[in-house]
Structures are given as structure tokens and as C-alpha cells.
Design a protein around this motif. Sequence first.
Motif, mmCIF file in Angstrom:
data_model
loop_
_atom_site.group_PDB
_atom_site.id
_atom_site.type_symbol
_atom_site.label_atom_id
_atom_site.label_comp_id
_atom_site.label_asym_id
_atom_site.label_seq_id
_atom_site.Cartn_x
_atom_site.Cartn_y
_atom_site.Cartn_z
ATOM 1 N N VAL A 1 -0.123 -5.752 -7.047
ATOM 2 C CA VAL A 1 0.325 -6.210 -5.738
ATOM 3 C C VAL A 1 -0.927 -6.471 -4.915
ATOM 4 C CG1 VAL A 1 1.587 -5.628 -3.643
ATOM 5 C CG2 VAL A 1 2.465 -4.875 -5.842
ATOM 6 N N ASP A 2 -0.924 -7.541 -4.142
ATOM 7 C CA ASP A 2 -2.082 -7.836 -3.295
ATOM 8 C C ASP A 2 -2.336 -6.701 -2.318
ATOM 9 O OD1 ASP A 2 -2.419 -10.202 -4.517
ATOM 10 O OD2 ASP A 2 -1.895 -11.468 -2.821
ATOM 11 N N TYR A 3 -3.582 -6.479 -1.974
ATOM 12 C CA TYR A 3 -3.893 -5.497 -0.944
ATOM 13 C C TYR A 3 -4.702 -6.144 0.181
ATOM 14 C CZ TYR A 3 -8.252 -4.943 -3.674
ATOM 15 O OH TYR A 3 -9.418 -5.143 -4.362
ATOM 16 N N GLY A 4 -4.848 -5.415 1.250
ATOM 17 C CA GLY A 4 -5.516 -5.942 2.429
ATOM 18 C C GLY A 4 -7.026 -5.980 2.293
ATOM 19 N N VAL B 1 -7.999 1.343 5.023
ATOM 20 C CA VAL B 1 -7.243 2.485 5.532
ATOM 21 C C VAL B 1 -7.174 2.342 7.044
ATOM 22 C CG1 VAL B 1 -7.151 4.988 5.801
ATOM 23 C CG2 VAL B 1 -7.970 3.999 3.653
ATOM 24 N N GLY B 2 -5.951 2.341 7.578
ATOM 25 C CA GLY B 2 -5.816 2.204 9.024
ATOM 26 C C GLY B 2 -4.369 2.219 9.443
ATOM 27 N N TRP B 3 -4.143 1.936 10.742
ATOM 28 C CA TRP B 3 -2.818 2.024 11.334
ATOM 29 C C TRP B 3 -2.252 0.633 11.595
ATOM 30 C CZ3 TRP B 3 -0.370 6.700 12.403
ATOM 31 C CH2 TRP B 3 -1.156 7.850 12.279
ATOM 32 N N ALA B 4 -0.965 0.462 11.289
ATOM 33 C CA ALA B 4 -0.265 -0.795 11.558
ATOM 34 C C ALA B 4 1.075 -0.471 12.207
ATOM 35 C CB ALA B 4 -0.062 -1.589 10.274
ATOM 36 N N LYS B 5 1.567 -1.372 13.026
ATOM 37 C CA LYS B 5 2.829 -1.151 13.716
ATOM 38 C C LYS B 5 3.995 -1.252 12.732
ATOM 39 C CE LYS B 5 3.591 -2.098 17.883
ATOM 40 N NZ LYS B 5 3.899 -2.688 19.210
ATOM 41 N N GLY C 1 0.827 -1.192 0.000
ATOM 42 C CA GLY C 1 0.000 0.000 0.000
ATOM 43 C C GLY C 1 0.861 1.242 0.000
ATOM 44 N N THR C 2 0.270 2.358 0.374
ATOM 45 C CA THR C 2 1.001 3.621 0.433
ATOM 46 C C THR C 2 0.862 4.235 1.818
ATOM 47 O OG1 THR C 2 -0.938 4.758 -0.486
ATOM 48 C CG2 THR C 2 0.804 4.146 -2.021
ATOM 49 N N VAL C 3 1.912 4.929 2.234
ATOM 50 C CA VAL C 3 1.940 5.569 3.537
ATOM 51 C C VAL C 3 1.122 6.858 3.504
ATOM 52 C CG1 VAL C 3 3.411 6.688 5.259
ATOM 53 C CG2 VAL C 3 4.190 4.599 4.096
ATOM 54 N N LEU C 4 0.259 7.033 4.494
ATOM 55 C CA LEU C 4 -0.514 8.261 4.627
ATOM 56 C C LEU C 4 0.013 9.146 5.756
ATOM 57 C CD1 LEU C 4 -4.152 6.862 4.230
ATOM 58 C CD2 LEU C 4 -2.675 7.822 2.459
ATOM 59 N N GLU C 5 0.480 8.504 6.837
ATOM 60 C CA GLU C 5 0.924 9.255 8.009
ATOM 61 C C GLU C 5 1.734 8.330 8.897
ATOM 62 O OE1 GLU C 5 -1.156 11.673 11.750
ATOM 63 O OE2 GLU C 5 -2.369 10.987 10.040
ATOM 64 N N GLN C 6 2.650 8.883 9.663
ATOM 65 C CA GLN C 6 3.458 8.087 10.579
ATOM 66 C C GLN C 6 3.626 8.817 11.905
ATOM 67 O OE1 GLN C 6 6.914 7.442 7.888
ATOM 68 N NE2 GLN C 6 6.544 5.260 8.199
ATOM 69 N N LYS C 7 3.531 8.053 13.012
ATOM 70 C CA LYS C 7 3.826 8.632 14.314
ATOM 71 C C LYS C 7 3.924 7.538 15.358
ATOM 72 C CE LYS C 7 -0.931 9.698 15.835
ATOM 73 N NZ LYS C 7 -1.821 10.778 16.292
ATOM 74 N N LYS D 1 0.003 4.954 9.275
ATOM 75 C CA LYS D 1 -1.333 4.944 8.674
ATOM 76 C C LYS D 1 -1.144 4.699 7.184
ATOM 77 C CE LYS D 1 -5.703 7.474 8.363
ATOM 78 N NZ LYS D 1 -6.410 8.741 8.679
ATOM 79 N N LEU D 2 -1.809 3.681 6.675
ATOM 80 C CA LEU D 2 -1.608 3.271 5.286
ATOM 81 C C LEU D 2 -2.922 3.068 4.577
ATOM 82 C CD1 LEU D 2 -2.276 -0.046 5.237
ATOM 83 C CD2 LEU D 2 -0.128 -0.089 6.498
ATOM 84 N N GLU D 3 -2.829 3.049 3.268
ATOM 85 C CA GLU D 3 -3.979 2.750 2.407
ATOM 86 C C GLU D 3 -3.616 1.561 1.534
ATOM 87 O OE1 GLU D 3 -6.971 4.892 -0.855
ATOM 88 O OE2 GLU D 3 -5.184 5.927 -0.117
ATOM 89 N N SER D 4 -4.433 0.521 1.586
ATOM 90 C CA SER D 4 -4.204 -0.693 0.817
ATOM 91 C C SER D 4 -5.539 -1.163 0.261
ATOM 92 C CB SER D 4 -3.580 -1.775 1.707
ATOM 93 O OG SER D 4 -3.346 -2.964 0.973
#
Length: 396
Positions: A246-249, A148-152, A130-136, A141-144
Motif C-alpha cells: 500500500v502506498d505510504y506518505g 509519523v504525525g497527526w492528521a484530522k 498506515g497504522t494508528v498510534l494514538e487518537q484524541k 497520530k499515525l505511522e505511514s
Amino acid sequence: MKKERKIRLFYGSLAIFVLMLNAMPVLAQENGRRQESWHEGAGIAALIDRPESEEETDGEGQEAAAARESEKTPDEAGAEGKQNAAKDEKDAEPETEELVMAHVNNVLNVRREPDSEAELAGYLYADCGGTVLEQKDGWTKLESGELVGWAKDDYLLFGEEAKEAAENAGRTVATTTTGALRIRKAPSADAGVYDLLEEGAEYEVVNEAQLAFSDDITISSDWVAVDYEGKTGFVSAEYVKIEFLVDYGETVEQVQARQEEEKRQEEALKAEQQKKEVEKAKALAASDEMLLAALIQCEAGNQVYEGQVAVGAVVMNRVKSGAYPNTIKDVIFASGQFTPAGSGKLGSLISSGNIKASCIQAAREAIAGVSPIGTATHFRRAGSTEGIVIGNHVFW
């Protein structure tokens, strides 16, 4: 069972397929600096090979540059200073569009907030991207796909590692955009044709290196090489769309919908199987005469009467032979012998009571010993086997 999940990432130019995943930037010289021109629509394919920013001098020395600076008016210098400051500020902003790949053996939970206790948004599987939307705070936070959601971050790959993972997991396909597209045996309009492809047909692209290895050739951008049943086929580049997949979630809702559909299909399959068992039971409860008559109708109901008797005679010849079961029911329901018996069609016909009089009479004659085919124990559609031909069937 995990359905295929795809991120469809379009190349803006069909010629890019030759380079596969290397969506190289078009470089143009302007005022002594290289300008990047990314193909519109390249998406993650472009992210796979994003070059680092690069400075190039135009050959003049530092003194000449200093001399030019001293010739500028205060207004010009001030305006340029503001532009440079704005540019520096922009360059300092982090890239928000960055490739990310899952780095897990099984499933990665994606949450609605950057918290291990937050509500689940969905799941990333191995090879998903996917693509990165935000990090902290160690979360991304990604989009696949629709997810759309947060992963470690501990379970994700970024940068060169993500690029390498995408290259290994992804594939490039060509999808036909018109019907009756010829897939040829060579990259030429005069070459032989393997097949005519329907619109929307999808085939994996054979890249430049693979083509050189398997066929020892290179092709122009007018053609696309694809894998066709293990062989290399060629289609006109004008009538295909090249995509990097590429496979997505999956979101939680998508998983639930898929599981419900799988459950529905499983229940339908069980119901169908139960129906077949019921129909088989009805057939087994029928008399030998009606059972044989129903089989004759299923196999030869539209054939001449002699052909109907012949089908009945095949069953009776098997009953008499030591190589088959010794009852009409057992012969008819022997595994893999008569398709109508296994499919439930035979039982349905018996239940309906719509058995033709000619088929009932043919069964009676066959049981009585009448056989227009001698001791033959097999039959099929005529044309591929030698034997006694009656109507559309051959008996042997």
C-alpha cells in the motif's frame, strides 16, 4: 511527479497469497475456546481482516457451570477472580494497532502536533495507508512509512472502510529471492519457460479468483501465479517473497529531497540539450566535406574503405533525389535520419578534430560522384534486408 511510496507488509506464510488480503487467523481449539494465532509479520495485512472476539460454549449448561464454581476453594476462586479482572482490564484497553487510510482527493497535511497550525511533518496522498498510534480530540497520530504525525479524522478512514480502501488500493506482489528463477507457462517443473528472472524481480500476484477466471485452474501452495506481460506465469513458491503493498506518505524532508533531485535531473537534461545544440552548431559551421567525413566515421569508421565511400554516396544520392533536402547539411540533419547527427556525436567528433584520413578521402570521392552502390538511398546492418552488401552494411 509522485514517486511510488510503499508499505511493505510481509506475509509470514507464502500460502497466504492464495487468500490475498484475507490474512485469516489460524484457529485452534483449546479448553473449549477458540484461540487466535496471527502469522508473525503479517502487519497491516493482518489488520485488514482482524476478526471480532468470539465466545463459544463447550456445551455444558449454566447449572453445570454453577456447580463447578461452587466446588472451587476460596483460594482458587480468589486467584481466578484476579486473573479475570486483569483480563477484563486488558480487554478494555483500546487497540493501538489499527489500519488507517487517507480519504482525500489530493493531499492531506500531516502535522507534528494535533493542531491545524502545528508544523508540517509530511503528506498523505490518495490511496496511502498506515497504522494508528494514538487518537484524541478528532485527530489521529499515525505511522505511514517514515512519516509519523497527526492528521484530522475527517480525512481518514478506519475500520471496515479502511479495510475496503486498502483492498482496493493495495496489491500483492511476488519478489524473487534468487537469481535465474524460471517463470513457467504452467504450474509444473516440466512446463515451458517464459523467462529467467533476476533476483529482486517483482511481479504482481494473480490471486485465486483471477486465476480461475483467466485460466480456469487452481494451483497448489508450491506455486505462485504472477502476471507476466499480460500472461499468467508460474514461479516456485520456495523462491519468492509475497508482499502486500500500500502506498505510504512522505515526510517534508523526503518531499524536499525528491524535488531537489527532480530539479537536478531537469537541469542536467537542459545542460545536455544545450550541449547537443552547441555541438550541432559546430557541425553546421563545418564544411560539407568535414561534415560528411564525420558522418562516415560515425556510421562506418570501422568498415572497409569501399563501405565508407558507400555511406557518403547514400547522402549524396539523397541530395540528388527530389524526395530529400538538396544540401548535404540538410540531408544529414533531417529529423530521424542519421542518429549521430541528432545525438550530438557528430558535432563532438568535428570539435575533436579526430576524423580519420580514410573517412575524409571517402567524403571527397562521394562528393565527386563516386558511388559503389548505384542510386541507393538507405543502409543498415546487413542480415535483414536485401540489397548490395559491403562489409557489415546492406545498401538499397
